[in-house]
Design an enzyme around this catalytic site. Structure first.
Site, PDB file in Angstrom:
ATOM      1  N   ASN A  11     -16.790 -17.189  15.992  1.00 38.99           N
ATOM      2  CA  ASN A  11     -16.907 -17.602  17.596  1.00 38.99           C
ATOM      3  C   ASN A  11     -16.012 -18.935  17.680  1.00 38.99           C
ATOM      4  O   ASN A  11     -16.557 -19.838  17.333  1.00 38.99           O
ATOM      5  CB  ASN A  11     -18.446 -17.718  17.999  1.00 38.99           C
ATOM      6  N   TRP A  12     -14.980 -18.593  18.172  1.00 41.76           N
ATOM      7  CA  TRP A  12     -13.969 -19.719  18.374  1.00 41.76           C
ATOM      8  C   TRP A  12     -14.430 -20.838  19.599  1.00 41.76           C
ATOM      9  O   TRP A  12     -13.834 -21.982  19.430  1.00 41.76           O
ATOM     10  CB  TRP A  12     -12.522 -19.445  18.099  1.00 41.76           C
ATOM     11  N   HIS A  97     -24.707 -16.245  24.773  1.00 40.51           N
ATOM     12  CA  HIS A  97     -24.829 -17.303  23.724  1.00 40.51           C
ATOM     13  C   HIS A  97     -25.559 -18.611  24.290  1.00 40.51           C
ATOM     14  O   HIS A  97     -25.505 -18.819  25.635  1.00 40.51           O
ATOM     15  CB  HIS A  97     -23.421 -17.698  23.600  1.00 40.51           C
ATOM     16  N   GLU A  99     -25.089 -21.452  24.373  1.00 35.34           N
ATOM     17  CA  GLU A  99     -24.231 -22.582  25.442  1.00 35.34           C
ATOM     18  C   GLU A  99     -24.051 -21.856  26.772  1.00 35.34           C
ATOM     19  O   GLU A  99     -23.758 -22.627  27.744  1.00 35.34           O
ATOM     20  CB  GLU A  99     -22.780 -22.717  24.698  1.00 35.34           C
ATOM     21  N   GLY A 175     -24.207 -25.820  15.476  1.00 30.74           N
ATOM     22  CA  GLY A 175     -23.365 -27.104  15.320  1.00 30.74           C
ATOM     23  C   GLY A 175     -24.115 -28.170  15.107  1.00 30.74           C
ATOM     24  O   GLY A 175     -23.460 -29.480  15.154  1.00 30.74           O
ATOM     25  N   GLY A 236     -19.821 -20.384  14.018  1.00 28.97           N
ATOM     26  CA  GLY A 236     -18.759 -21.103  15.142  1.00 28.97           C
ATOM     27  C   GLY A 236     -17.862 -21.983  14.201  1.00 28.97           C
ATOM     28  O   GLY A 236     -16.703 -21.654  13.983  1.00 28.97           O
ATOM     29  N   GLY A 237     -18.407 -23.318  14.097  1.00 29.25           N
ATOM     30  CA  GLY A 237     -17.530 -24.237  13.441  1.00 29.25           C
ATOM     31  C   GLY A 237     -16.613 -23.735  12.046  1.00 29.25           C
ATOM     32  O   GLY A 237     -15.389 -24.077  12.150  1.00 29.25           O
TER      33      GLY A 237
HETATM   34  P1  PGA Z   1     -22.050 -23.116  14.399  1.00 27.50           P
HETATM   35  O1  PGA Z   1     -22.211 -22.103  15.674  1.00 27.50           O
HETATM   36  O2  PGA Z   1     -21.985 -22.396  13.401  1.00 27.50           O
HETATM   37  O3  PGA Z   1     -21.186 -24.195  14.749  1.00 27.50           O
HETATM   38  O4  PGA Z   1     -23.206 -23.872  14.518  1.00 27.50           O
HETATM   39  C1  PGA Z   1     -22.716 -20.966  15.808  1.00 27.50           C
HETATM   40  C2  PGA Z   1     -22.521 -20.437  17.037  1.00 27.50           C
HETATM   41  O5  PGA Z   1     -22.712 -21.287  18.074  1.00 27.50           O
HETATM   42  O6  PGA Z   1     -22.395 -19.325  17.385  1.00 27.50           O
END
Ligand code: PGA
Length: 252
Positions: A11-12, A97, A99, A175, A236-237
């Protein structure tokens, strides 16, 4: 027990211009593009999707969006539909998600409408669920997840359920560098699979892939993937860098 092929998803988020996304996806295609022991996908931002699609064409890496609207078309300024994603070359879409839930106020009902619209358009939804740190501390993890999956999957029949991937992402692990331990993640995945069995049936429960997400890195993927109910990762990261993401994909 059904053989579930692992899915490693990147997931960018709000990173990379079109040119940057093409550069990273080219590198990724050369490093892992022909791997077929796991399924793989990346979710660049909307503006890069149709630029990345041809780069992934002759690879085993799928293309995903990070969100979509539930309507096929209409007066919804700033939104993108499932059909637009399909025409841009997507096979997957990440929905719900944390977020999106936290900063853009998406509700379980919104996510439910999106899941139906995505499947109707032929996309595979990666449906995200997860509890916050406060909810975990108050022992509400399972009740929060119950509500998220009951409403999120409302009205889905057997055929639809068989197309859905769930991603368990504890909000406190996203994150933050604080991954759930292998056992903490397994406990929740096992619970989710049991609930899926109750909501649908044992065939759906044993077939559905449940990914873990939250600070997945090359050094913790192996332990997570050794757990019986963890079928992949939503990263993510560490998915922004082709070398790191390839190392996660090659965890075996
Ligand atoms: P992260 O993000 O690997 O940076 O913790 C995961 C995500 O939000 O899907």
């Amino acid at each position: 027990m059904a053989e579930r092929k692992p899915l490693i998803a990147g997931n960018w988020k709000l990173f990379k211009t079109g040119a940057e996304a093409v550069e990273t996806s080219k590198k990724l295609a050369s490093l892992v593009g022909q791997i077929n022991t796991v399924d793989m996908m990346i979710a660049p931002p909307y503006t890069a999707l149709s630029m990345v699609a041809p780069v992934l064409q002759n690879t085993n890496i799928g293309l995903s969006a990070q969100n979509m609207h539930w309507a096929k078309s209409g007066a919804y300024t700033g939104e993108i539909s499932s059909e637009m994603l399909v025409s841009a070359g997507c096979q997957y879409v990440i929905l719900g998600h944390s977020e999106r839930r936290q900063y853009f106020h998406e509700t379980d009902d919104d996510i439910n409408r999106k899941i139906h619209a995505a499947i109707d358009a032929g996309l595979k939804p990666v449906f995200c669920v997860g509890e916050t740190e406060d909810e975990r501390n108050l022992n509400k993890t399972f009740s929060v997840l119950d509500k998220q999956i009951e409403i999120g999957l409302k009205g889905a029949n057997f055929e639809k359920a068989m197309r859905i991937v769930i991603a368990y992402e504890p909000v406190w692990a996203i994150g933050t560098g604080k991954t759930a331990t292998d056992d903490q993640a397994q406990e929740v995945h096992e619970y989710l699979r049991k609930r899926i069995g109750e909501l649908f049936n044992s065939e759906v429960a044993s077939t559905m892939r449940i990914l873990y997400g939250g600070s997945v890195k090359p050094n913790n993927i192996k332990g997570l993937m050794a757990m019986p109910d963890i079928d992949g990762a939503l990263v993510g990261g560490a998915s922004l860098d082709a070398d790191q993401f390839s190392a996660i994909i090659k965890y075996q």
